[in-house]
Motif scaffolding. Structure first.
Motif, PDB file in Angstrom:
ATOM      1  N   THR A 142      -5.113 -19.227  16.190  1.00 49.10           N
ATOM      2  CA  THR A 142      -4.770 -17.814  16.302  1.00 49.10           C
ATOM      3  C   THR A 142      -5.442 -17.065  15.158  1.00 49.10           C
ATOM      4  OG1 THR A 142      -2.662 -18.283  17.360  1.00 49.10           O
ATOM      5  CG2 THR A 142      -2.882 -16.128  16.323  1.00 49.10           C
ATOM      6  N   LEU A 143      -6.124 -15.998  15.512  1.00 49.32           N
ATOM      7  CA  LEU A 143      -6.868 -15.210  14.540  1.00 49.32           C
ATOM      8  C   LEU A 143      -6.084 -13.957  14.184  1.00 49.32           C
ATOM      9  CD1 LEU A 143     -10.480 -14.668  14.144  1.00 49.32           C
ATOM     10  CD2 LEU A 143      -9.240 -12.596  14.722  1.00 49.32           C
ATOM     11  N   ILE A 144      -6.047 -13.639  12.913  1.00 48.22           N
ATOM     12  CA  ILE A 144      -5.502 -12.371  12.443  1.00 48.22           C
ATOM     13  C   ILE A 144      -6.695 -11.568  11.937  1.00 48.22           C
ATOM     14  CG2 ILE A 144      -3.993 -11.212  10.805  1.00 48.22           C
ATOM     15  CD1 ILE A 144      -2.352 -13.836  10.708  1.00 48.22           C
ATOM     16  N   LEU A 145      -6.960 -10.457  12.610  1.00 51.53           N
ATOM     17  CA  LEU A 145      -8.079  -9.581  12.275  1.00 51.53           C
ATOM     18  C   LEU A 145      -7.545  -8.389  11.491  1.00 51.53           C
ATOM     19  CD1 LEU A 145     -11.145  -9.054  12.816  1.00 51.53           C
ATOM     20  CD2 LEU A 145     -10.403  -7.677  14.762  1.00 51.53           C
ATOM     21  N   PHE A 146      -8.132  -8.136  10.340  1.00 53.64           N
ATOM     22  CA  PHE A 146      -7.723  -7.032   9.467  1.00 53.64           C
ATOM     23  C   PHE A 146      -8.907  -6.090   9.334  1.00 53.64           C
ATOM     24  CE2 PHE A 146      -7.312  -5.027   5.305  1.00 53.64           C
ATOM     25  CZ  PHE A 146      -5.980  -4.638   5.283  1.00 53.64           C
ATOM     26  N   VAL A 147      -8.706  -4.829   9.660  1.00 53.19           N
ATOM     27  CA  VAL A 147      -9.765  -3.823   9.587  1.00 53.19           C
ATOM     28  C   VAL A 147      -9.235  -2.662   8.759  1.00 53.19           C
ATOM     29  CG1 VAL A 147     -11.154  -2.205  10.944  1.00 53.19           C
ATOM     30  CG2 VAL A 147     -10.724  -4.510  11.817  1.00 53.19           C
ATOM     31  N   SER A 148     -10.042  -2.194   7.794  1.00 52.11           N
ATOM     32  CA  SER A 148      -9.577  -1.087   6.963  1.00 52.11           C
ATOM     33  C   SER A 148     -10.721  -0.173   6.569  1.00 52.11           C
ATOM     34  CB  SER A 148      -8.888  -1.615   5.702  1.00 52.11           C
ATOM     35  OG  SER A 148      -9.798  -2.263   4.844  1.00 52.11           O
ATOM     36  N   GLY A 149     -10.355   1.064   6.298  1.00 49.60           N
ATOM     37  CA  GLY A 149     -11.308   2.050   5.815  1.00 49.60           C
ATOM     38  C   GLY A 149     -10.635   2.975   4.829  1.00 49.60           C
ATOM     39  N   THR A 161       0.819  -1.215   0.000  1.00 48.26           N
ATOM     40  CA  THR A 161       0.000   0.000   0.000  1.00 48.26           C
ATOM     41  C   THR A 161       0.848   1.258   0.000  1.00 48.26           C
ATOM     42  OG1 THR A 161      -0.095   0.064   2.413  1.00 48.26           O
ATOM     43  CG2 THR A 161      -1.875  -1.115   1.284  1.00 48.26           C
ATOM     44  N   GLY A 162       2.083   1.145   0.458  1.00 47.13           N
ATOM     45  CA  GLY A 162       2.901   2.331   0.644  1.00 47.13           C
ATOM     46  C   GLY A 162       2.579   3.033   1.951  1.00 47.13           C
ATOM     47  N   PHE A 163       1.739   2.443   2.768  1.00 49.13           N
ATOM     48  CA  PHE A 163       1.370   3.034   4.045  1.00 49.13           C
ATOM     49  C   PHE A 163       2.496   2.807   5.057  1.00 49.13           C
ATOM     50  CE2 PHE A 163      -2.350   3.924   2.047  1.00 49.13           C
ATOM     51  CZ  PHE A 163      -3.480   4.106   2.821  1.00 49.13           C
ATOM     52  N   HIS A 164       2.441   3.576   6.138  1.00 53.59           N
ATOM     53  CA  HIS A 164       3.489   3.534   7.139  1.00 53.59           C
ATOM     54  C   HIS A 164       2.917   3.187   8.504  1.00 53.59           C
ATOM     55  CE1 HIS A 164       6.162   5.432   4.230  1.00 53.59           C
ATOM     56  NE2 HIS A 164       5.145   6.211   3.928  1.00 53.59           N
ATOM     57  N   PHE A 217      -5.802  -2.664  -0.021  1.00 52.57           N
ATOM     58  CA  PHE A 217      -6.069  -3.239   1.299  1.00 52.57           C
ATOM     59  C   PHE A 217      -6.401  -4.718   1.172  1.00 52.57           C
ATOM     60  CE2 PHE A 217      -7.671   1.061   3.154  1.00 52.57           C
ATOM     61  CZ  PHE A 217      -6.369   1.507   3.271  1.00 52.57           C
ATOM     62  N   LYS A 218      -7.232  -5.052   0.209  1.00 48.97           N
ATOM     63  CA  LYS A 218      -7.584  -6.463  -0.002  1.00 48.97           C
ATOM     64  C   LYS A 218      -6.340  -7.281  -0.329  1.00 48.97           C
ATOM     65  CE  LYS A 218     -12.258  -5.489  -1.599  1.00 48.97           C
ATOM     66  NZ  LYS A 218     -13.170  -5.481  -2.756  1.00 48.97           N
TER      67      LYS A 218
END
Length: 132
Positions: A105-112, A1-4, A123-124
């Motif tokens: 173990t669950l990995i939860l991903f939340v995005s907006g 994403t290039g996000f930090h 994000f996907k």
């Protein structure tokens, strides 16, 4: 994403376009990961439904709702996506929230994505590229 990397809120790691400076802004485009041991798919779905219901309770209109049970590298996975809007305030957020479970173990991903959808596909891809 290039996000930090922006912050770690009690184990929820948040990434934004500009990193820590975005945490001080209201509703930055962002995504986060949370690792949750011993969380079930049922409770994770309830958590994601709670987030959507909070949006509704706060007056946002929910549209384009999609939910999908799926797998990721052979592991149980799920996603929910929708658009939340508030026309009075010219607010539009494209939400993609998901999880995958491996070895209890669950990995939860939340995005907006508040940038007219320019990041939602990234994000996907970020979620689906997680190495398990």
């Amino acid at each position: 994403t290039g996000f930090h990397y922006a912050a770690d809120f009690q184990g929820t790691i948040i990434f934004t376009k500009n990193g820590p400076s975005d945490i001080q802004t209201i509703n930055p485009t962002a995504f986060s990961f949370t690792i949750a041991p011993n969380m079930t798919a049922v409770s994770a779905k309830q958590q994601l439904d709670m987030l959507r219901n909070m949006s509704k309770q706060n007056g946002y209109k929910i549209s384009d709702l999609v939910t999908k049970d799926t797998t990721l590298s052979g592991n149980i996975a799920y996603y929910i996506s929708y658009v939340e809007t508030d026309e009075k305030n010219n607010y539009k957020n494209i939400v993609f929230n998901s999880f995958v479970i491996k070895d209890k173990t669950l990995i939860l991903f939340v995005s907006g994505d508040l940038d007219n959808g320019i990041f939602v596909d990234k994000f996907k891809k970020t979620f689906y590229s997680v190495k398990l």
